[in-house]
Write a protein that holds these residues in place. Structure first.
Motif, PDB file in Angstrom:
ATOM      1  N   UNK A   1       0.867  -1.176   0.000  1.00 60.55           N
ATOM      2  CA  UNK A   1       0.000   0.000   0.000  1.00 60.55           C
ATOM      3  C   UNK A   1       0.905   1.228   0.000  1.00 60.55           C
ATOM      4  N   UNK A   2       0.380   2.373  -0.437  1.00 58.92           N
ATOM      5  CA  UNK A   2       1.192   3.590  -0.482  1.00 58.92           C
ATOM      6  C   UNK A   2       0.331   4.796  -0.149  1.00 58.92           C
ATOM      7  N   UNK A   3       0.930   5.736   0.575  1.00 61.26           N
ATOM      8  CA  UNK A   3       0.291   7.006   0.905  1.00 61.26           C
ATOM      9  C   UNK A   3       1.049   8.105   0.172  1.00 61.26           C
ATOM     10  N   UNK A   4       0.375   8.847  -0.709  1.00 62.73           N
ATOM     11  CA  UNK A   4       0.978  10.008  -1.370  1.00 62.73           C
ATOM     12  C   UNK A   4       0.759  11.261  -0.538  1.00 62.73           C
ATOM     13  N   UNK A   5      -0.336  11.299   0.199  1.00 64.19           N
ATOM     14  CA  UNK A   5      -0.693  12.423   1.060  1.00 64.19           C
ATOM     15  C   UNK A   5      -1.117  11.889   2.423  1.00 64.19           C
ATOM     16  N   UNK A   6      -1.395  12.813   3.329  1.00 65.58           N
ATOM     17  CA  UNK A   6      -1.870  12.421   4.658  1.00 65.58           C
ATOM     18  C   UNK A   6      -3.219  11.716   4.527  1.00 65.58           C
ATOM     19  N   UNK A   7      -3.447  10.724   5.359  1.00 62.38           N
ATOM     20  CA  UNK A   7      -4.716  10.011   5.340  1.00 62.38           C
ATOM     21  C   UNK A   7      -4.678   8.786   6.225  1.00 62.38           C
ATOM     22  N   UNK A   8      -5.789   8.090   6.248  1.00 59.30           N
ATOM     23  CA  UNK A   8      -5.919   6.867   7.043  1.00 59.30           C
ATOM     24  C   UNK A   8      -6.493   5.751   6.200  1.00 59.30           C
ATOM     25  N   UNK A   9      -6.086   4.539   6.523  1.00 58.67           N
ATOM     26  CA  UNK A   9      -6.569   3.353   5.843  1.00 58.67           C
ATOM     27  C   UNK A   9      -6.794   2.286   6.904  1.00 58.67           C
ATOM     28  N   UNK A  10      -7.817   1.492   6.706  1.00 58.21           N
ATOM     29  CA  UNK A  10      -8.075   0.382   7.619  1.00 58.21           C
ATOM     30  C   UNK A  10      -8.224  -0.887   6.790  1.00 58.21           C
ATOM     31  N   UNK A  11      -7.484  -1.920   7.176  1.00 57.09           N
ATOM     32  CA  UNK A  11      -7.559  -3.199   6.482  1.00 57.09           C
ATOM     33  C   UNK A  11      -8.132  -4.222   7.457  1.00 57.09           C
ATOM     34  N   UNK A  12      -9.309  -4.747   7.142  1.00 54.79           N
ATOM     35  CA  UNK A  12      -9.930  -5.799   7.947  1.00 54.79           C
ATOM     36  C   UNK A  12      -9.521  -7.144   7.370  1.00 54.79           C
ATOM     37  N   UNK A  13      -9.034  -8.039   8.225  1.00 58.55           N
ATOM     38  CA  UNK A  13      -8.527  -9.318   7.728  1.00 58.55           C
ATOM     39  C   UNK A  13      -8.621 -10.398   8.783  1.00 58.55           C
ATOM     40  N   UNK A  14      -8.496 -11.638   8.322  1.00 60.40           N
ATOM     41  CA  UNK A  14      -8.388 -12.784   9.214  1.00 60.40           C
ATOM     42  C   UNK A  14      -6.979 -13.345   9.063  1.00 60.40           C
ATOM     43  N   UNK A  15      -6.270 -13.465  10.175  1.00 62.72           N
ATOM     44  CA  UNK A  15      -4.923 -14.056  10.181  1.00 62.72           C
ATOM     45  C   UNK A  15      -5.070 -15.554   9.904  1.00 62.72           C
ATOM     46  N   UNK A  16      -4.309 -16.073   8.950  1.00 64.62           N
ATOM     47  CA  UNK A  16      -4.473 -17.467   8.543  1.00 64.62           C
ATOM     48  C   UNK A  16      -3.221 -18.305   8.805  1.00 64.62           C
ATOM     49  N   UNK A  17      -2.132 -17.976   8.130  1.00 63.65           N
ATOM     50  CA  UNK A  17      -0.953 -18.846   8.097  1.00 63.65           C
ATOM     51  C   UNK A  17       0.063 -18.459   9.183  1.00 63.65           C
ATOM     52  N   UNK A  18       0.309 -19.359  10.148  1.00 64.19           N
ATOM     53  CA  UNK A  18       1.282 -19.066  11.200  1.00 64.19           C
ATOM     54  C   UNK A  18       2.688 -18.818  10.637  1.00 64.19           C
ATOM     55  N   UNK A  19       3.390 -17.925  11.289  1.00 71.45           N
ATOM     56  CA  UNK A  19       4.756 -17.586  10.897  1.00 71.45           C
ATOM     57  C   UNK A  19       5.073 -16.175  11.336  1.00 71.45           C
ATOM     58  N   UNK A  20       6.292 -15.725  11.043  1.00 71.81           N
ATOM     59  CA  UNK A  20       6.709 -14.358  11.347  1.00 71.81           C
ATOM     60  C   UNK A  20       6.952 -13.636  10.030  1.00 71.81           C
ATOM     61  N   UNK A  21       6.359 -12.458   9.899  1.00 73.56           N
ATOM     62  CA  UNK A  21       6.389 -11.694   8.665  1.00 73.56           C
ATOM     63  C   UNK A  21       6.822 -10.266   8.966  1.00 73.56           C
ATOM     64  N   UNK A  22       7.288  -9.566   7.944  1.00 73.73           N
ATOM     65  CA  UNK A  22       7.746  -8.189   8.116  1.00 73.73           C
ATOM     66  C   UNK A  22       6.992  -7.271   7.164  1.00 73.73           C
ATOM     67  N   UNK A  23       6.412  -6.223   7.715  1.00 76.22           N
ATOM     68  CA  UNK A  23       5.868  -5.117   6.940  1.00 76.22           C
ATOM     69  C   UNK A  23       6.859  -3.973   7.099  1.00 76.22           C
TER      70      UNK A  23
END
Length: 148
Positions: A109-131
């Motif tokens: 995802x990318x923000x060009x200007x100030x703002x807010x985003x909300x992502x609703x999701x279900x966590x599925x696959x166990x593991x460690x990830x990096x955002x």
């Protein structure tokens, strides 16, 4: 004799159906998207030179529903990528300026200007990830997310 057997079978089916309907009614709502299956997740921030997450790492439970709030302050054009994480979750919806988007998947995802985003999701696959912010090197320019 056949009529008697048919009446008995019909009565047994009706008894079974009504008995199950009553017990199903007592159980309440069910499913992955139900209110009782919701977990909490701290907000993420996209701001030039500031940490993405105040906690540094986040732990989620597989099978729980989460809402990830991402806040961009507009100080720079910043993105957040983590294809491994986005492939380990099922995205229900992305909300930007009260507009709901229901994508098949997300890579970044990318923000060009100030703002807010909300992502609703279900966590599925166990593991460690990096955002993280693409091209950044600092440890605070991303967040490790563990799904248990």
């Amino acid at each position: 004799m056949k009529l008697r057997q048919m009446i008995f079978a019909a009565a047994a089916c009706a008894s079974f159906a009504f008995g199950n309907a009553a017990s199903a009614h007592d159980l309440g709502f069910a499913g992955l998207l139900s209110k009782g299956n919701k977990g909490e997740m701290p907000a993420l921030t996209l701001a030039s030179g500031k940490p993405v997450s105040a906690t540094g790492s986040i732990t989620l439970e597989s099978g729980k529903y989460y809402e990830m709030e991402i806040i961009g302050d507009g100080s720079a054009e910043l993105a957040l990528s983590g294809s491994g994480f986005f492939r380990a979750i099922w995205v229900d919806e992305v909300v930007v300026n009260d507009l709901e988007i229901r994508p098949i998947g997300i890579d970044s995802i990318e923000f060009d200007d100030a703002g807010e985003m909300e992502i609703g999701f279900i966590a599925i696959k166990p593991g460690t990830y990096r955002l993280s912010i693409p091209g950044s090197r600092g440890e605070t320019q991303g967040v490790n997310i563990t799904i248990k």
